[in-house]
Design a protein around this motif. Sequence first.
Motif, PDB file in Angstrom:
ATOM      1  N   TRP A 235       0.847  -1.307   0.157  1.00  0.00           N
ATOM      2  CA  TRP A 235      -0.201  -0.043   0.015  1.00  0.00           C
ATOM      3  C   TRP A 235       0.890   1.418   0.088  1.00  0.00           C
ATOM      4  O   TRP A 235       0.607   2.015  -0.959  1.00  0.00           O
ATOM      5  N   GLY A 236       1.802   1.425   0.914  1.00  0.00           N
ATOM      6  CA  GLY A 236       2.754   2.593   1.136  1.00  0.00           C
ATOM      7  C   GLY A 236       3.612   2.561  -0.171  1.00  0.00           C
ATOM      8  O   GLY A 236       3.898   3.743  -0.847  1.00  0.00           O
ATOM      9  N   SER A 237       3.799   1.485  -0.697  1.00  0.00           N
ATOM     10  CA  SER A 237       5.069   1.192  -1.989  1.00  0.00           C
ATOM     11  C   SER A 237       4.274   2.078  -3.176  1.00  0.00           C
ATOM     12  O   SER A 237       4.698   2.659  -4.327  1.00  0.00           O
ATOM     13  N   VAL A 241       4.724   5.198  -6.520  1.00  0.00           N
ATOM     14  CA  VAL A 241       4.523   5.293  -7.899  1.00  0.00           C
ATOM     15  C   VAL A 241       3.407   6.117  -8.543  1.00  0.00           C
ATOM     16  O   VAL A 241       3.174   6.154  -9.453  1.00  0.00           O
ATOM     17  N   GLY A 242       2.611   6.667  -7.397  1.00  0.00           N
ATOM     18  CA  GLY A 242       1.489   7.362  -7.689  1.00  0.00           C
ATOM     19  C   GLY A 242       0.261   6.638  -7.951  1.00  0.00           C
ATOM     20  O   GLY A 242      -0.822   7.186  -8.521  1.00  0.00           O
ATOM     21  N   LEU A 243       0.227   5.341  -7.472  1.00  0.00           N
ATOM     22  CA  LEU A 243      -0.721   4.569  -7.843  1.00  0.00           C
ATOM     23  C   LEU A 243      -1.869   4.570  -6.784  1.00  0.00           C
ATOM     24  O   LEU A 243      -1.531   4.325  -5.562  1.00  0.00           O
ATOM     25  N   LEU A 312       2.054   8.107   2.862  1.00  0.00           N
ATOM     26  CA  LEU A 312       2.809   6.749   2.934  1.00  0.00           C
ATOM     27  C   LEU A 312       2.620   5.712   4.018  1.00  0.00           C
ATOM     28  O   LEU A 312       3.319   5.395   4.988  1.00  0.00           O
ATOM     29  N   PRO A 313       1.422   5.134   3.929  1.00  0.00           N
ATOM     30  CA  PRO A 313       0.929   4.307   5.025  1.00  0.00           C
ATOM     31  C   PRO A 313       2.018   3.155   4.796  1.00  0.00           C
ATOM     32  O   PRO A 313       2.475   2.890   3.494  1.00  0.00           O
ATOM     33  N   GLY A 314       1.801   2.304   5.889  1.00  0.00           N
ATOM     34  CA  GLY A 314       2.943   1.168   6.063  1.00  0.00           C
ATOM     35  C   GLY A 314       4.202   1.110   6.179  1.00  0.00           C
ATOM     36  O   GLY A 314       5.123   0.414   6.324  1.00  0.00           O
ATOM     37  N   ILE A 331      11.913  11.424  -2.373  1.00  0.00           N
ATOM     38  CA  ILE A 331      11.767  10.727  -1.395  1.00  0.00           C
ATOM     39  C   ILE A 331      11.986   8.939  -1.600  1.00  0.00           C
ATOM     40  O   ILE A 331      11.516   8.354  -2.528  1.00  0.00           O
ATOM     41  N   GLU A 332      12.636   8.292  -0.599  1.00  0.00           N
ATOM     42  CA  GLU A 332      12.798   6.825  -0.565  1.00  0.00           C
ATOM     43  C   GLU A 332      12.261   6.300   0.654  1.00  0.00           C
ATOM     44  O   GLU A 332      12.360   6.847   1.806  1.00  0.00           O
ATOM     45  N   ALA A 333      11.401   5.488   0.422  1.00  0.00           N
ATOM     46  CA  ALA A 333      10.459   4.978   1.277  1.00  0.00           C
ATOM     47  C   ALA A 333      10.340   3.363   0.860  1.00  0.00           C
ATOM     48  O   ALA A 333      10.043   2.865  -0.208  1.00  0.00           O
TER      49      ALA A 333
END
Length: 365
Positions: A235-237, A241-243, A312-314, A331-333
């Motif tokens: 979900w966060g990932s 990517v804007g999805l 950025l959930p998760g 932003i790196e997550a």
Amino acid sequence: MALILTFLGKGGTGRTTVAIAAAKQLASKGARVLLAGQDPGPTLGLLLGASPSPDPQELEQNLQVVQFQSAVLLERSWEEVKKLEAQYLRTPLLKNVYGQELGVLPGMDSALALNAIREYEASGKYDVIIYDGSGDQTTLRMLGMPEILSWYIRRFRKVVEDSDLWRTVSPFIQPISSAVLNVSWSGDNFAQQPTNEVNNLLERGRAAVADPNRVAAYLVTTSAPTAVSTAQYFWGSAQQVGLTVGGVLLNQESVTEAISENFTPLAVSSLPSSPPGDWQPLIDALPDLRQVSGLPKPIEIDIPGRQVRLFLPGFDKKQVKLTQYGPEVTIEAGDQRRNISLPPQLSGQPVKGAKFQNSYLAISF
């Protein structure tokens, strides 16, 4: 324009089963549906009771199915590459290389699948395309490809144009390109024609992924802690990517308060277990997968407030890293990076502060 739906989740949570049920549900409501499978294994065919081919075939009314085969997609795409080469070069170099001879390089599967989905979407034959891919980071990287490639083109083109080497050789580019390649490339418009075409294509891809009415994903999970954590991570990932993630499908489980809290504000739908071949209970339990509006946007830019907010959930703050290079913020997550091109009002302004709270990263300028 077709709506493209895909499903994310840990392996073994029933993503392919859910994808088939979703395709059947939407087709029964009158939508023209294409179910596209990426996995070359037999699972999709066994569940469908049919043998999907590399070309769409009708499964039932309003529903067609296709199984992507990378070697076939590469062969077809190669012919398009040769056409483009012939368009820009007087003496094409690849005309004697044939698609049937080419092997599929690692990582090429995703690019070929994304291009196939784009072509099916552009055909106007379908209202919904359901992509049954790996459902993990590979799927997310595939959908993030337009964003990533456009960044590479922007950054490396700028690096080349600003280099001393380019300044030295650029006076010779125009006469050489005119004589040898039969194109007009100068120091000011290096590869302008084909690069602009590529940029326009990538920009359309970026816009599509960012539009929840055109591309959306659903999380598929069970109540197992590893499945829930994996779904949260995806979900966060996906936000990176804007999805847009439209909701959570809890497979063969009842919704509990703890599950709901893990995915707030997404709606969680419980899906029943049903006998093999009996799709109706699962079809009836699915929500309307086309209703994905009203959810948190992956990114919000507040120009008057001089702030950028990312959902950025998760993730927690230890997993998020922020860097700034010129007019862009990176932003790196987790295992994803997102390059944010700032609007003119904020471009060039240094980051004054960043705060991670309630699944939001707020960046102040």
